[in-house]
Design an enzyme around this catalytic site. Structure first.
Site, mmCIF file in Angstrom:
data_model
loop_
_atom_site.group_PDB
_atom_site.id
_atom_site.type_symbol
_atom_site.label_atom_id
_atom_site.label_comp_id
_atom_site.label_asym_id
_atom_site.label_seq_id
_atom_site.Cartn_x
_atom_site.Cartn_y
_atom_site.Cartn_z
ATOM 1 N NE ARG A 246 -76.769 -73.475 -22.799
ATOM 2 C CZ ARG A 246 -75.580 -74.011 -22.551
ATOM 3 N NH1 ARG A 246 -75.193 -75.078 -23.238
ATOM 4 N NH2 ARG A 246 -74.788 -73.494 -21.650
ATOM 5 C CE LYS A 273 -74.897 -68.740 -23.626
ATOM 6 N NZ LYS A 273 -75.912 -68.433 -22.591
ATOM 7 C CG HIS A 341 -83.558 -73.025 -20.890
ATOM 8 N ND1 HIS A 341 -82.628 -73.093 -19.878
ATOM 9 C CD2 HIS A 341 -82.884 -72.551 -21.966
ATOM 10 C CE1 HIS A 341 -81.449 -72.677 -20.318
ATOM 11 N NE2 HIS A 341 -81.585 -72.349 -21.581
ATOM 12 N NE ARG A 344 -79.304 -75.523 -19.393
ATOM 13 C CZ ARG A 344 -78.122 -76.033 -19.660
ATOM 14 N NH1 ARG A 344 -78.033 -77.261 -20.167
ATOM 15 N NH2 ARG A 344 -77.016 -75.352 -19.429
ATOM 16 C CG HIS A 368 -73.308 -73.806 -16.668
ATOM 17 N ND1 HIS A 368 -74.070 -73.744 -15.526
ATOM 18 C CD2 HIS A 368 -74.159 -73.585 -17.701
ATOM 19 C CE1 HIS A 368 -75.328 -73.496 -15.855
ATOM 20 N NE2 HIS A 368 -75.397 -73.401 -17.162
ATOM 21 C CE1 TYR A 378 -61.405 -80.253 -13.914
ATOM 22 C CE2 TYR A 378 -63.254 -78.756 -13.586
ATOM 23 C CZ TYR A 378 -62.185 -79.472 -13.082
ATOM 24 O OH TYR A 378 -61.910 -79.415 -11.738
#
Length: 465
Positions: A246, A273, A341, A344, A368, A378
Site C-alpha cells: 500500500r 492495515k 495503489h 497491487r 490480505h 497465517y
C-alpha cells in the site's frame, strides 16, 4: 414577625451589616454597602450552618421562601443542603465536552497513547483526528457531551459531500458509543443512531485503476525508470512496482526497517492495515535500487526513504505526500490509467494469470486476511521462502516486460510509425522538470500503445486492496 416586600425595599444600609429575619431560619442580610443577601440558617448534625439563597431583588421574597422550604426538606431527610450544592458545582466543572470524549476515544485507539492503539494504524488515527477536527470539533467541540442533539449533528453534516457525511456520521456514532461505555454516560441515548435516514446516498466506490496487459505495463515501467522529475520520486515509483504494498506503507518507510543483508523489509504493525508486522522479501533488483537510494536519503538510522521536498522544522519527519506518486504518473501520461495503489492489482492479476502463483502466497504478500486450513490466520513468516521466490520471479518478469516493450517500440519505429520514447530523458536528473517540458513529454506519449487503446481496468476492491 414575617418580612414584607415593602419592609425589604425600605431597608437602608447602616454603619454595619444587619439581619432582617423572616420565619423558619430565613433572613435577609443587609450589608453596610447596601447589598441584600438571602440566607437560610439551619442545624445539621448538631452544628449551625448557613447557605446563601441569592440576592434581592433578583430573588424575590416568595422565591426565597420556596428555596428555604426545599432546604428544610433536605435537612429533614438527613441531607446537608450546603454540601449538596458544592457537590453539584464539582460535577458541573467536571462535565465533559464533546472534544474531551472524542479525544479520549481517539487515544483509546491511537498507537502511542494510553489506549495503546487497540486496532488503528497511525495513519488511520491521523485521518480520523483530522476529519473530526476539520468538520466537527470546530463546531461543537466546546459543547457539553450530553447536550448534543441529532438535529445539531445533522446541521453539521448537511453541507458535506455524501462520502464525508457517512464517514463523519460513523465517527460521531462511535464517539457516543465510547462515551456511554467509558466516560460515565450509560443512560445517554446515542444521537447519531438514526442519522443514516437523513444522509445523502453514498456514491458507488471506485476501484483503483491498474494496467494488467504485459506490453503496456512494460511501457509504464520504462517510463518510471526514466521519469525526469525528482530522483526520490522516481525511486519511489520503481520500488512501488517491485514491492506492491500500500502507498502509505511505502511512503513512510524508514531505513531502520530494512535489512539488506537478509534481504527483508519488515513493516511495523502500526502502519499495517492488519495491525500485524509484515515482511516483504527483497528481490535482487530491489536491493540494487535501495543501494542506489541509500546514500541520498539515509541521513541517520531511522531516516525516511522518501523525504518530501517541502521542508518544515524536522525535515526527517516529512515524507513525500500521498499525491506525489499520482501526480508523477499523470505527468507521464497515465492519468486515469494507473495509480500507485493499482500496482497491487497489477501484481495480483499477473502473478496469478501469467505465472499461476498460488493465491495464498499472493494474498499473504498483499497483507490480505488469509486463513490456514485449520481456520487460523497465517502469521507474518508463513511461506516466507515461497514468497521470496515469488518476489524474485516478479522482479525478473518486470525486467522482461521492459525489454519486450523496447523491442516492440523498435519494430514500430523501423516500420515507420512515430515513436517517441522516454529513454532520451536523463535518468540522473534529480530536479523536477518545468511545466512546459513536462507537458511536452506528456503530449509526446509514453509507449507505442495509443491512449485510446489503453487497457486500464478497475481491479480489486477499494477497501481490501
Amino acid at each position: 414577625m414575617s418580612l414584607t416586600a415593602a419592609a425589604i425595599d425600605a431597608a437602608k444600609a447602616g454603619e454595619k451589616d444587619r439581619k432582617m429575619f423572616d420565619t423558619d431560619g430565613l433572613f435577609l442580610l443587609v450589608t453596610k454597602k447596601g447589598q441584600k443577601w438571602w440566607r437560610f440558617k439551619y442545624r445539621y448534625q448538631g452544628k449551625e450552618k448557613q447557605i446563601s439563597l441569592g440576592t434581592y431583588p433578583e430573588v424575590t421574597l416568595a422565591k426565597a421562601r420556596e428555596e428555604r422550604n426545599d432546604c428544610r426538606k433536605l435537612v429533614a431527610a438527613g441531607a446537608d443542603p450546603s454540601a449538596l450544592r458544592k457537590s453539584k458545582k464539582v460535577t458541573a466543572t467536571q462535565a465533559k465536552t464533546f472534544r474531551d470524549v472524542a479525544t479520549n476515544w481517539i487515544s483509546h485507539h491511537k498507537p502511542g497513547t494510553p489506549g495503546e492503539g487497540r486496532d488503528w494504524s497511525s495513519s488511520y488515527a491521523t485521518q480520523v483526528e483530522n476529519r473530526l477536527e476539520r468538520h466537527v470539533l470546530k463546531r461543537i467541540g466546546h459543547e457539553l457531551f450530553d447536550t448534543i442533539t441529532p438535529g445539531r449533528i445533522s446541521a453539521i453534516l448537511d453541507p458535506l459531500s455524501p462520502d464525508i457525511q457517512h464517514r463523519i456520521a460513523r465517527d460521531i456514532y462511535r464517539v457516543f458509543a465510547y462515551g456511554r461505555i467509558k466516560e460515565g454516560y450509560p443512560d445517554l441515548s446515542n444521537p447519531a443512531a438514526d442519522l443514516v435516514e437523513v444522509l445523502k446516498k453514498r456514491p458507488k466506490r471506485k476501484n483503483f485503476t491498474a494496467i494488467i496487459e504485459p506490453l503496456q505495463l512494460g511501457g509504464l515501467l520504462r517510463a518510471c525508470d526514466c521519469y525526469g522529475g525528482s530522483f526520490v520520486v522516481r525511486m519511489y515509483l520503481r520500488l512501488a512496482v517491485l514491492f506492491f504494498q500500500r502507498p502509505t506503507e511505502l511512503r513512510l518507510a524508514r531505513w531502520n526497517e530494512f535489512d539488506l543483508e537478509s534481504r527483508t523489509w519488515t513493516i511495523p504493525a502500526a502502519r499495517m492495515k492488519s495491525g500485524e508486522p509484515h515482511i516483504v522479501p527483497l528481490a535482487d533488483q530491489a536491493v540494487a535500487l535501495l543501494e542506489e537510494l541509500r546514500p541520498v536519503t539515509r541521513g541517520k538510522r531511522n531516516s525516511l526513504l522518501f523525504p518530501g521536498e517541502r521542508k518544515r522544522g524536522n525535515t526527517d519527519e516529512r515524507p513525500i505526500s500521498d499525491a506525489t506518486g499520482t501526480a508523477a504518473l499523470a505527468d507521464m501520461g497515465y492519468r486515469d490509467r494507473q495509480t500507485v495503489h493499482g500496482f497491487r492489482a497489477s501484481a495480483r492479476t499477473m502473478l496469478d494469470q501469467e505465472h499461476h502463483v498460488p493465491e495464498k502466497f499472493i494474498e499473504l504478500q498483499l497483507d490480505h486476511l488469509t486463513k490456514a486450513p485449520n481456520g487460523t490466520a497465517y502469521d507474518r513468516t508463513s511461506f516466507l521462502p515461497e514468497r521470496r521466490e515469488m518476489m524474485q520471479l516478479w522482479a525478473d518478469y518486470l525486467d522482461r516486460l521492459k525489454q519486450m516493450h523496447l523491442n516492440a517500440a523498435s519494430k514500430k519505429s523501423s516500420a515507420g510509425a512515430l515513436v517517441v520514447d522516454r529513454q532520451d530523458i536523463a535518468v540522473g536528473k534529480a530536479s523536477r522538470p518545468t511545466a512546459g517540458r513536462r507537458n511536452r513529454r506528456v503530449k509526446s506519449g509514453v509507449s507505442v500503445v495509443k491512449p485510446n487503446q489503453a487497457n486500464a481496468i478497475q481491479a480489486g476492491e477499494n477497501e481490501t486492496l
